[in-house]
Design a protein around this motif. Structure first.
Motif, short mmCIF file in Angstrom:
data_model
loop_
_atom_site.label_atom_id
_atom_site.label_comp_id
_atom_site.label_asym_id
_atom_site.label_seq_id
_atom_site.Cartn_x
_atom_site.Cartn_y
_atom_site.Cartn_z
N TYR A 33 45.78 69.78 -67.14
CA TYR A 33 46.73 69.08 -68.00
C TYR A 33 47.75 70.05 -68.57
N CYS A 35 50.72 71.73 -69.96
CA CYS A 35 51.94 71.20 -70.59
C CYS A 35 53.20 71.82 -70.01
N THR A 56 50.97 73.68 -75.60
CA THR A 56 49.56 73.58 -75.20
C THR A 56 49.04 72.20 -75.53
N PRO A 57 48.05 71.74 -74.78
CA PRO A 57 47.53 70.40 -75.04
C PRO A 57 46.86 70.30 -76.39
N CYS A 73 48.99 66.28 -73.58
CA CYS A 73 50.28 66.96 -73.76
C CYS A 73 51.31 66.04 -74.40
N GLY A 271 48.93 65.86 -67.70
CA GLY A 271 49.44 66.90 -66.82
C GLY A 271 49.67 66.45 -65.41
#
Length: 592
Positions: A33, A35, A56-57, A73, A271
Motif C-alpha cells: 500500500y 503511498c 506513509t500509510p 493512504c 496502494g
C-alpha cells in the motif's frame, strides 16, 4: 572473526527473529500500500492538492467511503477530492461519447438548411428568368412578389410560423392585377389610370374568379407536402440538440458519486493504483448512476426512427427538389391559363369591380406575349427554356447528404441504452481474473448484473436508486410529446405500407431489393429494436448496419401539370422533370 560475530547475533537471536517476523508482516503490507504510487496517481490525474496525500500509510483513519481494515493512504480530505474528481471525469467521459452525436445532429442540421436555401435560391432565380424572358411586361413589378414568396418559404423551412398555402395564394393574389392589366388587357392600366382600389379589388376576388385555374392550388399542395417534411426535419434536429444539451449537464446524485469513488479510487487507498474494476461491477454502477438517462432509450429510438422517415419523406424520389423546380412550371401554366381565358375573366372582373376598358373584350387576348393553344414546341421562345444549366448535382448532393446522415444515425439509435456499456469497456475495466469489486481484489465479479432503466435498479446490488432525475424526466416527457406531435402531423410516417407515398423505398413486409444509390439505401427503423450493441473500436453505439432499404420499382411520377390546349410550355415542363429523374438514374451506382 566470524565466530565473534555469530555468537553476538545468536545472543540477540530471539529479539531479531521476532523483530524480523513483525517487520515482514507489516513492511510487506506497507510496501503493498505504498503511498508513493498513490501520490503519483493523485498528481497525474489532477485529483487535488498533493499535500493531502500522506507520505506513509495511516493505521487509524476514519473514512466515509473507502472503509477497509488495515493501513490506508487515504484521508477524509482525499475522499472529498476524489468525489469532485470522479464526478468531473465521469461527466467528461459522457460528453466525449455524446460529442460525436451532438456534432452529427448540429452539423447535418446546418447542412440541410444550407441545401434548402440553395434549392430555394435556384428555384427563385429560375422563376425570375421565366418572368424576365417570357413575360417582360410584368416581370419588373412581379419580382418583389417572387422575393416575398421565397422569403416566406425560407422562413417556413427554418421553423417559422408561416403557412406555405397562404404564401402561395398571396403570391398569386398580388400577381393577378399585373396579369390582368398587362397580359389579359394590355394597355388598360394606362388608359384607365389604374389606382390602388382597382388593384385591391383584383387581389380580393382572385380566388373567387379563379383566373389561374387549378395551378395555384396544385403548386401550394406540392410545396406544402415536400417542404413540410423538410421543416419538421429541421425542428426535429433542433429538438435533438436540446435533448443532448440537457443530458450532458445533468447533475449526479451524492449516492452515485460515492459509489463511483468506491469503484474508481478506493483501491488507491490500499496502494492498488493499477487495478481495474470488474466489468459486471462497473455495469451495475453505471447503470445505476445513469438509470434516469437510460429512461430516454425508448423515446430516443422512436425519435431517431422519425428522423429517418422524415428524411425519406423529404428526399425520397427527390420530392423536395422536384417541388421547388416545379414552381416555374406551375407559374407559367397559371399565366397561360389566364391568357387563354382572358375574355371570361374580363367579363367577371367588370361585373364585380366595375372595371371596363370601354371596348368590348375580344375573344382572343392580344399582345406580343400571347401563347395560344396552337403554339408548338418549335415556336417556343428561347427565353422560356431554362436560363441556367440543368442542376443535376442537386439530385446527387441531397441524396448523398441524406445517405450520410442516415448511415451515421444508425449508430446512435441505442445511444442511451448503450452508454453504460461504453463507459465500462476498453482500458477502464478488465474482463478477466484479478479485478476490483469495490471491496477487494477478486478473481471475478459474483454480483448480479442488472439491466437498464429505473425499474431494473431495484435489484442493483451496488447502487440504491431512490427516484428519477427530475430534469431528465422533463426531457423525456418533452421528447415523447415531440414524437407524438410529429406523428400527428405526418400520420403516414408510422405506416410501413405508406412508404410508396413517402418515398422511403421500404417494402411493406420490410424486405429489401436492389436500390438506387443516389436515393441512399438506408433502413427506415421501426423504433422497436431493443438490442443494444457497441462498436468493437471506439465504443460507439451502433444499430443495424446501413443498407437494405430500396426504392420501389415504380418511383413516383414528377408533378403533372394540366395543360389547356396542350401548350408547348407544359410539354417542356414534363420533359424537364423527366430529364431530372433520368439524370438521377444515371448517377446511381447500380442500375435496376
Amino acid at each position: 572473526m566470524s565466530r565473534g560475530i555469530c555468537p553476538r547475533v545468536n545472543s540477540c537471536g530471539s529479539f531479531w527473529i521476532l523483530s524480523a517476523v513483525i517487520f515482514a508482516v507489516n513492511v510487506i503490507d506497507v510496501d503493498a500500500y505504498s503511498c508513493h504510487e498513490v501520490r503519483i496517481a493523485f498528481q497525474l490525474r489532477q485529483v487535488g492538492p498533493l499535500h493531502r496525500v500522506p507520505k506513509t500509510p495511516g493505521t487509524d483513519v476514519d473514512l466515509l467511503v473507502c472503509k477497509h481494515q488495515g493501513p490506508s493512504c487515504c484521508t477524509r480530505k482525499m475522499e472529498e477530492s476524489y468525489q469532485l474528481a470522479v464526478k468531473r471525469e465521469t461527466l467528461h467521459n459522457i460528453q466525449s461519447y455524446s460529442y460525436e452525436l451532438e456534432h452529427l445532429i448540429s452539423g447535418h442540421s446546418d447542412a440541410f438548411q444550407d441545401m434548402f436555401q440553395y434549392l430555394l435560391s435556384f428555384s427563385q432565380g429560375h422563376l425570375s428568368s421565366l418572368l424576365e424572358g417570357t413575360y417582360s411586361s410584368v416581370s419588373r413589378h412581379a419580382l418583389p412578389h417572387v422575393n416575398q414568396l421565397f422569403s416566406s418559404l425560407s422562413l417556413y423551412l427554418r421553423g417559422a410560423n408561416v403557412s406555405v398555402e397562404a404564401s402561395v395564394h398571396q403570391f398569386f393574389n398580388n400577381l393577378f392585377p399585373l396579369v390582368y392589366t398587362r397580359l389579359i388587357n394590355p394597355g388598360i392600366e394606362g388608359s384607365m389610370m389604374m389606382g390602388s382600389e382597382m388593384g385591391d379589388c383584383l387581389r380580393m376576388i382572385r380566388q373567387d374568379v379563379n383566373p389561374f385555374g387549378p395551378h395555384p392550388d396544385v403548386m401550394a399542395q406540392e410545396l406544402a407536402g415536400a417542404l413540410g417534411a423538410g421543416r419538421q426535419l429541421g425542428l426535429a434536429l433542433e429538438e435533438g440538440l436540446e435533448v443532448m444539451n440537457a443530458t450532458e449537464n445533468v447533475n449526479m446524485s451524492k449516492e452515485c458519486v460515492k459509489v463511483l469513488v468506491k469503484m474508481v479510487y478506493c483501491s488507491h487507498c490500499r496502494g492498488l493504483t493499477l487495478i481495474k474494476p470488474c466489468v459486471g461491477y462497473c455495469l451495475n454502477v453505471m447503470r445505476g448512476c445513469l438509470a434516469s438517462l437510460s429512461e430516454l432509450d425508448q423515446p430516443w429510438r422512436r425519435y431517431t426512427s422519425l428522423l429517418e422517415q422524415l428524411t425519406h419523406a423529404m428526399a425520397g424520389h427527390h420530392s423536395l427538389e422536384l417541388a421547388l423546380l416545379g414552381v416555374r412550371g406551375h407559374v407559367n401554366e397559371a399565366l397561360l391559363y389566364a391568357q387563354l381565358h382572358g375574355p371570361l375573366i374580363t367579363a367577371t372582373v367588370d361585373k364585380v369591380c366595375g372595371l371596363s376598358t370601354g371596348e368590348p373584350p375580344s375573344m382572343q387576348p392580344t399582345g406580343p406575349e400571347v401563347i395560344t393553344s396552337t403554339v408548338t414546341s418549335s415556336s417556343l421562345p428561347p427565353s422560356a427554356a431554362p436560363s441556367q444549366p440543368l442542376p443535376e448535382q442537386w439530385l446527387g448532393q441531397l441524396a448523398h447528404l441524406r445517405r450520410e446522415f442516415l448511415m451515421y444515425l444508425q449508430r446512435y439509435k441505442s445511444f442511451f441504452a448503450a452508454l453504460p456499456e461504453m463507459l465500462c469497456e476498453g482500458e477502464n475495466v478488465v474482463d478477466d481474473s484479478t479485478c476490483w469489486s469495490g471491496d477487494d481484489v477478486v478473481e471475478s465479479y459474483t454480483g448480479r448484473v442488472v439491466g437498464n432503466g429505473l425499474h431494473a435498479q431495484r435489484q442493483n446490488p451496488e447502487v440504491n436508486v431512490r427516484s428519477p432525475n427530475p430534469t431528465l424526466a422533463e426531457v423525456k416527457e418533452r421528447l415523447e410529446l415531440f414524437n407524438q406531435e410529429t406523428q400527428e402531423k405526418f400520420p403516414k410516417l408510422g405506416q410501413m405500407g405508406a412508404w410508396d407515398e413517402l418515398g422511403s423505398g421500404e417494402t411493406e413486409e420490410g424486405s429489401t431489393t436492389d436500390c438506387d444509390d443516389e436515393d441512399g439505401c438506408q433502413a427506415s427503423g421501426d423504433g422497436q429494436d431493443h438490442t443494444s450493441h457497441t462498436a468493437s473500436s471506439g465504443g460507439k453505439p451502433i444499430g443495424r448496419q446501413p443498407g437494405g432499404d430500396s426504392p420501389h420499382e415504380n418511383p413516383s411520377k414528377p408533378p403533372s401539370v394540366k395543360v389547356i390546349g396542350g401548350s408547348a410550355s407544359a410539354s417542356w415542363a414534363r420533359s424537364w422533370s423527366l430529364a431530372l429523374l433520368f439524370a438521377a438514374l444515371c448517377l446511381q451506382w447500380t442500375l435496376f
